[in-house]
Write a protein that holds these residues in place. Structure first.
Motif, PDB file in Angstrom:
ATOM      1  N   GLY A 339       0.813  -1.206   0.000  1.00 23.57           N
ATOM      2  CA  GLY A 339       0.000   0.000   0.000  1.00 23.57           C
ATOM      3  C   GLY A 339       0.847   1.257   0.000  1.00 23.57           C
ATOM      4  N   ILE A 340       1.888   1.269   0.830  1.00 28.64           N
ATOM      5  CA  ILE A 340       2.822   2.408   0.852  1.00 28.64           C
ATOM      6  C   ILE A 340       3.466   2.598  -0.506  1.00 28.64           C
ATOM      7  CG2 ILE A 340       5.042   3.187   1.781  1.00 28.64           C
ATOM      8  CD1 ILE A 340       2.860   3.618   3.754  1.00 28.64           C
ATOM      9  N   MET A 341       3.864   1.484  -1.117  1.00 29.85           N
ATOM     10  CA  MET A 341       4.523   1.541  -2.419  1.00 29.85           C
ATOM     11  C   MET A 341       3.625   2.212  -3.458  1.00 29.85           C
ATOM     12  SD  MET A 341       7.278   0.447  -4.045  1.00 29.85           S
ATOM     13  CE  MET A 341       7.796   0.159  -5.723  1.00 29.85           C
ATOM     14  N   TYR A 342       2.384   1.773  -3.539  1.00 40.28           N
ATOM     15  CA  TYR A 342       1.485   2.332  -4.548  1.00 40.28           C
ATOM     16  C   TYR A 342       0.994   3.727  -4.175  1.00 40.28           C
ATOM     17  CZ  TYR A 342       1.388  -1.380  -7.922  1.00 40.28           C
ATOM     18  OH  TYR A 342       1.764  -2.250  -8.917  1.00 40.28           O
ATOM     19  N   LEU A 343       0.965   4.036  -2.903  1.00 44.52           N
ATOM     20  CA  LEU A 343       0.647   5.404  -2.499  1.00 44.52           C
ATOM     21  C   LEU A 343       1.702   6.364  -3.038  1.00 44.52           C
ATOM     22  CD1 LEU A 343      -0.654   6.600   0.906  1.00 44.52           C
ATOM     23  CD2 LEU A 343       1.423   7.627   0.019  1.00 44.52           C
ATOM     24  N   PHE A 344       2.973   5.991  -2.906  1.00 40.43           N
ATOM     25  CA  PHE A 344       4.052   6.837  -3.436  1.00 40.43           C
ATOM     26  C   PHE A 344       4.000   6.896  -4.961  1.00 40.43           C
ATOM     27  CE2 PHE A 344       5.804   7.084   0.713  1.00 40.43           C
ATOM     28  CZ  PHE A 344       6.713   8.140   0.699  1.00 40.43           C
TER      29      PHE A 344
END
Length: 534
Positions: A339-344
């Motif tokens: 989730g963090i990856m795709y948020l960035f």
């Protein structure tokens, strides 16, 4: 093939003529062997992180039954005895499949505004949905594609799924409205999700535990590096061409990879390979003097029915998720990482386009920082993952444990929140662009260290059913990859990048930091509760 059949038949005839028990050609003790269904709950000894096979005494002495197994520990047909060239060929092809699909998942992000203008999309959430809906399919596809690979084989399912992805990804470039684009993206994502679960199964099939770390490092990097490379290319395409070339260009690359897959991706799933061997023996018995009433592989139970196999395989990811604490605990943290990856991935064009006034092409270059963090940490981890495993295995009397994959994860859980804080607060105060890029690189390093350790731990624990186990983990992480970009604009608009990333960093500390220590001290006890792990 004729030589193999003749060799098998000579063994059959010899066994029958001298009256000795039917031979079972045992696999290497460290290779995974699934017992009959009645034995699934029986404890099995741990041997280097792999499930031990049956003892020779467990072979059937029924003269009417032939149990087919490998021709000794050095059987070249066993994928674990392949040459390094064959193993790396399979690893590279699978990693390439796992790379190109996530490229498509994020490549449209820099061109999302073009899509919004063409299709008159005014909602920020709907604009983000054009990117993240591809990842939503990642949550669904592995749940049936992973189990199908344990019925029909890894190679066949992987390549058919990739062709499905190729057709619908190409169709995205011809979409005439928002509904068509979202529908085509969802269908493409279903096919593109296959390598995320099946790829780990391929590596578990052909690499032994003490060799597996470097291959898993390459495979684990692909689904994270792909979304980084995609926006870099997508940014320049958006600036100098039309958004439709985002899909057409990635389809061309995937077509090339598919051609290589046809030539270099051999089947690796041991039960299917032995079933093919058993089928050759059945056909050849028509010309032999001696007949067996039944020929089955060491993986098959006495009452093996296709319907039973299919039902168990299709439900296995759900069974693993609801009954395996390892899948639940690690799945939650991997979901947060993804989730963090795709948020960035979806907010970086806004950060550098709006706050730093960079053009789409230049703004896309900031994804290199994420790529540097991912690639640099991955390469370091690839060089140490197997060494650490072997070191602790030797200290443990030559017995390997999946927990020996976790030291790098302890470092990753610390790096990740530090990177989140640096990226958020430097962007908030518009510090020189290199500062948020440093934070983004640390985020990438933290994500990949955790990602690689978790995936390798899961494959070591559920080797034979690694595809189903990874499918269960992938479902959670893909739902997070779909959802995080949708709430990110609202969160950052309300709190700003500094406070928003502080909340994310606090959650990363709370969820991630205890994980490697819990599994290091209690992982073996947790695995003893498992019906499918080791």
């Amino acid at each position: 093939m004729a030589h193999d059949i003749a060799q098998d038949n000579r063994k059959i005839s010899t066994a029958k003529e001298d009256g000795s028990p039917t031979p079972t050609l045992r696999e290497h003790p460290s290779d995974p062997v699934e017992p009959p269904e009645s034995d699934l709950n029986r404890p099995t000894p741990n041997n280097g992180g792999e499930k031990a096979g049956h003892d020779q005494s467990s072979a059937s002495s029924d003269p009417n039954l032939l149990i087919v197994d490998w021709d000794g520990p050095d059987d070249p047909q066993n994928p674990k005895n392949w040459s390094y060239r064959q193993k790396w060929a399979a690893t590279i092809v699978v990693s390439s499949f796992t790379f190109i699909s996530p490229v498509s998942s994020s490549m449209i992000a820099p061109a999302a505004n073009q899509v919004a203008q063409d299709f008159n999309i005014t909602s920020d959430v709907m604009v983000a949905l054009t990117t993240s809906i591809f990842v939503l399919a990642y949550a669904v596809g592995p749940l049936f594609l992973g189990p199908l690979s344990e019925i029909f084989g890894r190679s066949r399912v992987l390549q058919i799924a990739n062709m499905w992805y190729l057709v619908w990804n190409l169709a995205c470039g011809f979409a005439q409205n928002e509904g068509q684009l979202l529908g085509f993206r969802l269908l493409a994502g279903l096919g593109g999700s296959a390598p995320l679960s099946i790829g780990g199964g391929v590596l578990g099939d052909c690499w032994r535990p003490e060799e597996r770390g470097r291959a898993m490092a390459a495979y684990s990097l692909a689904p994270l590096l792909g979304p980084v490379v995609g926006p870099i290319a997508g940014g320049w395409i958006a600036e100098y061409s039309t958004w439709r070339w985002v899909f057409w260009s990635s389809s061309i690359v995937d077509g090339v990879i598919q051609v290589f897959g046809l030539f270099y991706l051999q089947e690796t799933f041991a039960p299917l390979l032995l079933e093919r061997k058993a089928e050759r023996i059945r056909k050849s018995m028509d010309t032999e003097k001696v007949q067996y009433k039944e020929v089955r592989t060491v993986f098959e139970g006495e009452h093996r029915k296709w319907q039973t196999i299919f039902r168990k395989a299709m439900f296995r990811p759900f069974v693993l998720f609801f009954h395996e604490p390892i899948i639940q605990l690690l799945g939650v943290y991997m979901a947060y990482l993804y989730g963090i990856m795709y948020l960035f991935l979806t907010t970086m064009p806004d950060i550098f386009g709006t706050l730093y006034n960079e053009s789409p092409g230049i703004a896309g270059l900031n994804y290199i920082a994420l790529g540097v963090g991912l690639t640099g940490a991955s390469q370091l981890n690839a060089r140490t993952l197997d060494r650490i495993y072997i070191y602790y295995k030797n200290k443990n009397g030559g017995v390997g444990r999946p927990e020996f994959r976790l030291p790098s994860m302890a470092i990753g859980t610390v790096i990740l929140p530090i990177g989140l804080l640096i990226a958020g607060w430097t962007a908030q105060y518009k510090v020189h662009w290199i500062a948020p890029d440093i934070g983004i690189a640390l985020v990438g390093a933290g994500v990949i260290l955790n990602f690689q350790c978790i995936q390798t731990y899961v494959v070591d624990t559920f080797t034979l059913h690694a595809a189903s186990a990874l499918a269960a983990v992938s479902c959670l992480r893909s739902l997070a990859g779909f959802g995080f970009p949708l709430f990110a604009p609202t969160m950052y608009n309300a709190l700003g990048y500094g406070k928003g990333n502080t909340i994310l960093a606090a959650a990363a500390i709370g969820i991630g930091c205890p994980a490697p220590f819990i599994f290091w001290f209690y992982g073996e006890r947790i695995r003893q509760w498992s019906k499918h792990g080791k």
